[in-house]
Design a protein around this motif. Structure first.
Motif, mmCIF file in Angstrom:
data_model
loop_
_atom_site.group_PDB
_atom_site.id
_atom_site.type_symbol
_atom_site.label_atom_id
_atom_site.label_comp_id
_atom_site.label_asym_id
_atom_site.label_seq_id
_atom_site.Cartn_x
_atom_site.Cartn_y
_atom_site.Cartn_z
ATOM 1 N N LEU A 170 10.599 35.958 87.597
ATOM 2 C CA LEU A 170 10.569 34.580 87.132
ATOM 3 C C LEU A 170 10.864 33.691 88.479
ATOM 4 N N PRO A 171 10.465 32.490 88.326
ATOM 5 C CA PRO A 171 10.311 31.570 89.511
ATOM 6 C C PRO A 171 11.820 31.561 89.979
ATOM 7 N N ASP A 172 12.023 31.310 91.006
ATOM 8 C CA ASP A 172 13.552 31.300 91.815
ATOM 9 C C ASP A 172 14.091 30.047 91.426
ATOM 10 N N MET A 173 15.535 30.187 91.463
ATOM 11 C CA MET A 173 16.253 28.704 91.158
ATOM 12 C C MET A 173 16.088 27.915 92.188
ATOM 13 N N LEU A 174 16.230 26.678 92.045
ATOM 14 C CA LEU A 174 16.014 25.594 92.948
ATOM 15 C C LEU A 174 17.221 25.726 94.120
ATOM 16 N N VAL A 175 18.346 26.356 93.745
ATOM 17 C CA VAL A 175 19.546 26.384 94.661
ATOM 18 C C VAL A 175 19.562 27.984 94.554
ATOM 19 N N LYS A 176 19.709 28.510 95.852
ATOM 20 C CA LYS A 176 20.302 29.932 95.762
ATOM 21 C C LYS A 176 21.953 30.124 95.751
ATOM 22 N N ARG A 177 22.336 31.041 94.821
ATOM 23 C CA ARG A 177 23.555 30.767 94.593
ATOM 24 C C ARG A 177 24.037 32.349 93.883
ATOM 25 N N VAL A 178 25.687 32.470 94.028
ATOM 26 C CA VAL A 178 25.885 33.736 93.467
ATOM 27 C C VAL A 178 27.360 33.217 92.655
ATOM 28 N N GLY A 179 27.693 33.802 91.743
ATOM 29 C CA GLY A 179 29.196 33.431 90.946
ATOM 30 C C GLY A 179 28.704 32.318 90.336
ATOM 31 N N HIS A 180 27.599 32.037 89.982
ATOM 32 C CA HIS A 180 27.399 30.962 88.992
ATOM 33 C C HIS A 180 27.463 31.450 87.553
ATOM 34 N N THR A 181 27.500 30.696 86.731
ATOM 35 C CA THR A 181 27.619 30.814 85.206
ATOM 36 C C THR A 181 26.473 30.449 84.438
ATOM 37 N N LEU A 182 25.852 31.185 83.566
ATOM 38 C CA LEU A 182 24.555 30.922 82.886
ATOM 39 C C LEU A 182 25.153 30.689 81.258
ATOM 40 N N VAL A 183 24.358 29.850 80.790
ATOM 41 C CA VAL A 183 24.412 29.429 79.376
ATOM 42 C C VAL A 183 23.195 29.381 78.476
ATOM 43 N N TYR A 184 23.043 29.873 77.562
ATOM 44 C CA TYR A 184 21.733 29.780 76.721
ATOM 45 C C TYR A 184 21.951 28.716 75.631
ATOM 46 N N ILE A 185 21.017 27.863 75.563
ATOM 47 C CA ILE A 185 20.817 26.989 74.436
ATOM 48 C C ILE A 185 19.705 27.112 73.653
ATOM 49 N N GLN A 186 19.924 27.300 72.398
ATOM 50 C CA GLN A 186 18.810 28.083 71.399
ATOM 51 C C GLN A 186 17.914 26.592 71.210
ATOM 52 N N PRO A 187 16.661 26.909 70.745
ATOM 53 C CA PRO A 187 15.680 25.682 70.214
ATOM 54 C C PRO A 187 16.269 25.380 68.763
ATOM 55 N N ASN A 188 15.375 24.630 68.327
ATOM 56 C CA ASN A 188 15.517 23.953 67.071
ATOM 57 C C ASN A 188 16.648 23.048 66.946
ATOM 58 N N THR A 189 17.117 22.446 67.964
ATOM 59 C CA THR A 189 18.122 21.574 68.090
ATOM 60 C C THR A 189 17.528 20.093 68.628
#
Length: 493
Positions: free
Chosen positions: A268-287
């Motif tokens: 997939l496309p790279d993040m805008l900022v290279k990082r490690v130790g970051h936290t990922l959160v998923y926000i589902q659609p239909n909100t």
């Protein structure tokens, strides 16, 4: 410069008037003096008394250990004792040789004779002979110096003592109803499939857990996952990973989408900022705060380079496959615990580590409507709460679980030790309490989901932890199930 005395005088008068109002406001506060003060004094005295008692017991214990060691050591020969006796014999030999030399040269005087008699050399010889016989007896193969008493120190017990003291002395905040707040899990689950991806890769294999059969399955992958990547489970039993470091230790911005059933890896496309130790959160659609038809993936904080922790955050639009920048955190943090609350339309971020390798004690919330970060007022901020590398998950409309992780300030023999605490954050009153139950194993959570009102978390544990022989999940990995209060099950290790 001319001094405007009238202006200064007016300013002082204004300040005095404001201070009088504050003094009057404080005096009018109705605070029950006896109850609160007496309770405070009683509890602080209890802590101080308990500390003194514990200190006395520990001091006495180590005195006893030392006395036992010294006593037992007396019954075993040492090289130091051997050297001492050798020097004694050589000293007597030199004295006798000197007397003999004087006698041969006819210089042996009356004073020499008196000294010779007073020294009682036969008695000295007998004493040394007895000690030599004792050493000879104790120096047989079954009484070598290897049999000497040794001091055994188990530093693991020290770590267990540190965290176990919570059961000896702890601080709690009683609810208004006079009883502890219960824990309940009734969060709807958007992982409707039977399996959960376990983001633990080893030897190009990825593992998955089937809820129904309670079995572990593995899938061969066609690409190596970078070290220290951040993982996120997505609906459909798939996995999103981003960041990490390469073999040279360089921080990466790469992102991948893994099809668990096929083991394929989509770049997939790279993040805008290279990082490690970051936290990922998923926000589902239909909100109404998630415009993307397939939802968003938020990347929060992390470490960029040279141990620099960042405030920068961004989100990935799954529909158009694009990263976009969002507002920065109030406090830079890496390895924080994050949870999404649909009812509060926000992302909650707890603790983590700073650029100075210190634990971040603050928490904040990202409002998905205003798209702003706001600090949280956390009551009962007690020692041991500010952990990093933990996991957070919203279990109902009012409560967020925070568990696992470690305190970077806790080192024993150059090893890090984890926290087994299970914390409960009440969203309504911004209060944190410690649950009566603890994790059954030291855990660094990699991924956490809810399935049928139970929390499943997979993570890494310390190599020295003794575990029962369950199905293999790869070296150092563990899956734990958290149910209602006092219902915690170890699954696979």
């Amino acid at each position: 410069m001319n001094i405007n005395q009238e202006a200064v005088k007016a300013h002082i008068s204004q300040m005095l008037a404001q201070l009088r109002q504050l003094k009057e406001k404080i005096q009018n506060l109705e605070i029950p003096e006896l109850g609160n003060q007496a309770s405070y004094n009683k509890n602080t005295d209890l802590i101080e008394g308990s500390k003194q008692q514990l200190h006395h017991i520990i001091t006495q214990y180590f005195k006893d250990i030392q006395n036992i060691y010294i006593y037992l050591s007396r019954f075993y020969p040492t090289t130091a004792l051997k050297q001492y006796m050798k020097q004694e014999i050589e000293s007597i030999f030199a004295q006798l040789s000197e007397y003999k030399k004087k006698m041969n040269e006819k210089q042996f005087s009356q004073l020499d004779y008196e000294e010779f008699q007073a020294a009682n050399y036969p008695a000295k010889k007998d004493e040394i002979q007895q000690e030599c016989m004792q050493i000879q007896t104790e120096s047989y193969p079954n009484h070598t110096s290897e049999c000497m008493p040794n001091i055994k120190v188990q530093n693991r017990i020290t770590e267990s003592l540190y965290f176990g003291l919570n059961q000896y002395a702890s601080v709690y905040w009683p609810s208004k109803k006079g009883k502890a707040e219960s824990l309940f899990i009734n969060k709807p689950n958007f992982f409707i499939e039977n399996t959960i991806c376990i983001p633990y890769a080893q030897d190009n294999k990825l593992y998955a857990y089937d809820y129904a059969s309670q079995k572990i399955f593995q899938t061969e992958m066609n690409e190596q996952i970078p070290d220290h990547s951040s993982f996120l489970n997505l609906p459909g039993g798939n996995l999103f990973i981003s960041g990490g470091v390469n073999a040279q230790g360089q921080v990466l911005g790469e992102c991948r989408y893994i099809d668990i059933s096929k083991g394929t890896v989509l770049k997939l496309p790279d993040m805008l900022v290279k990082r490690v130790g970051h936290t990922l959160v998923y926000i589902q659609p239909n909100t109404f705060w998630s415009e993307a038809p397939k939802g968003y993936i938020y990347a929060i904080g992390g470490r960029t380079h040279n141990n620099f922790r960042t405030k920068l955050c961004e989100r990935f639009n799954i529909e158009n496959q694009q990263w976009e920048e969002i507002e920065k955190l109030n406090d830079a943090r890496s390895r924080s615990s994050c949870a999404y609350s649909e009812e509060q339309h926000g992302i909650f971020v707890f603790f983590g580590t700073s650029s100075q390798q210190l634990n971040v004690v603050s928490a904040e919330k990202y409002d998905l409507l205003s798209k702003k970060w706001e600090r949280l007022l956390i009551h009962n901020q007690l020692e041991g709460f500010d952990v990093s590398w933990g996991s957070a998950i919203c279990i109902n409309e009012d409560q967020i679980l925070i568990f696992g992780g470690l305190k970077d300030s806790q080192y024993f023999e150059n090893n890090l030790y984890f926290s087994k605490k299970i914390l409960v954050y009440n969203i309504q009153n911004e209060n944190i309490t410690v649950n009566d139950s603890q994790l059954p194993v030291d855990l660094l959570p990699l991924a956490t989901v809810i399935h049928e009102n139970k929390v499943y978390s997979v993570g890494k544990y310390m190599s020295c932890v003794q575990l029962p022989p369950h199905q293999s999940l790869g070296e150092g990995a563990f899956l734990v199930e958290l149910g209602e209060v006092n219902s915690i099950i170890c699954f696979f290790g």
